[in-house]
Design an enzyme around this catalytic site. Structure first.
Site, short mmCIF file in Angstrom:
data_model
loop_
_atom_site.label_atom_id
_atom_site.label_comp_id
_atom_site.label_asym_id
_atom_site.label_seq_id
_atom_site.Cartn_x
_atom_site.Cartn_y
_atom_site.Cartn_z
N ASN A 86 0.83 -1.20 0.00
CA ASN A 86 0.00 0.00 0.00
C ASN A 86 0.87 1.26 0.00
OD1 ASN A 86 -2.37 1.59 0.17
ND2 ASN A 86 -3.36 0.03 1.43
N HIS A 116 23.05 2.63 11.53
CA HIS A 116 24.30 3.39 11.67
C HIS A 116 25.10 2.83 12.84
CE1 HIS A 116 23.56 6.73 8.85
NE2 HIS A 116 22.29 6.44 9.08
N GLY A 143 -0.58 -1.20 8.75
CA GLY A 143 -0.09 0.13 8.44
C GLY A 143 0.85 0.69 9.49
N THR A 166 11.35 -6.12 16.29
CA THR A 166 12.79 -6.16 16.56
C THR A 166 13.33 -7.58 16.64
OG1 THR A 166 12.40 -6.07 18.95
CG2 THR A 166 12.67 -3.96 17.81
N ARG A 181 5.09 -7.82 20.45
CA ARG A 181 5.04 -9.02 21.29
C ARG A 181 3.87 -9.89 20.83
NH1 ARG A 181 2.21 -5.14 23.64
NH2 ARG A 181 0.40 -5.65 24.89
#
Length: 196
Positions: A86, A116, A143, A166, A181
């Site tokens: 989208n 970085h 989204g 993550t 989670r």
């Protein structure tokens, strides 16, 4: 443009200099292609998916991407069949991004394979590190979700809107939150992610 050198520099898991001339050339090319694709849709309602297909390392059948789509170099992106992306997605493909079949990606989703350096001297010299992202078959990403480098998302997983992913997500799992989670398991329906 030396795409082989770009892939070697960016996807081997070691620190690399973001100002390498080969990377700069590949990035500028990808930006031009993405801008052209987006402009044609916005101004002329014409979807020239072949522009993105030629930019990507691999693209399956029935690809549909809405504007404004942006990627970093494009040559580190491989997508399967029946992909829907989208509006306003950003794929930072310093590392490899691999997306399976029958995947739906909501608006404003970011897939960020690069990071970085936390070392001030390396940061000043534009030293980056990239980790791959792998998204299985039948995945739905809501989204404004963010997928970070090094993450693998299993088949038929659901990523809730606004999530920051993550860590790896198991197949047939709903995750949400920051950091994401596990909320619950999904209903397993094999027809949703036929491997083609």
């Amino acid at each position: 443009m030396d795409l082989q050198r770009v892939r070697q520099l960016m996807t081997h898991g070691q620190p690399y200099n973001d100002n390498d001339p080969a990377i700069i050339a590949a990035r500028n090319h990808a930006y031009r292609v993405c801008r052209q694709f987006n402009r044609e849709v916005i101004l002329h309602d014409t979807y020239h998916f072949e522009l993105l297909i030629h930019l990507f390392a691999h693209a399956g059948d029935n690809l549909h991407i809405e504007p404004s789509f942006m990627c970093e170099v494009g040559c580190n992106i491989s997508v399967g069949n029946h992909l829907f992306v989208n509006h306003d997605a950003v794929f930072m493909d310093g590392g490899q991004i691999t997306i399976g079949n029958n995947v739906e990606i909501g608006p404003k989703v970011g897939i960020y394979t690069i990071n970085h350096s936390e070392n001030p001297a390396e940061h000043k010299r534009e030293i980056l590190r990239a980790k791959p992202v792998t998204i299985g078959n039948g995945v739905w990403i809501g989204g404004s979700a963010t997928i970070l480098g090094g993450v693998t998302i299993g088949d038929c997983a659901v990523i809730g809107a606004g999530s920051v992913v993550t860590h790896d997500v198991a197949a047939h799992t709903v995750v949400a939150g920051n950091p994401a989670r596990v909320i619950r398991k999904t209903h397993e329906e094999p027809w949703q992610f036929q491997k083609q």
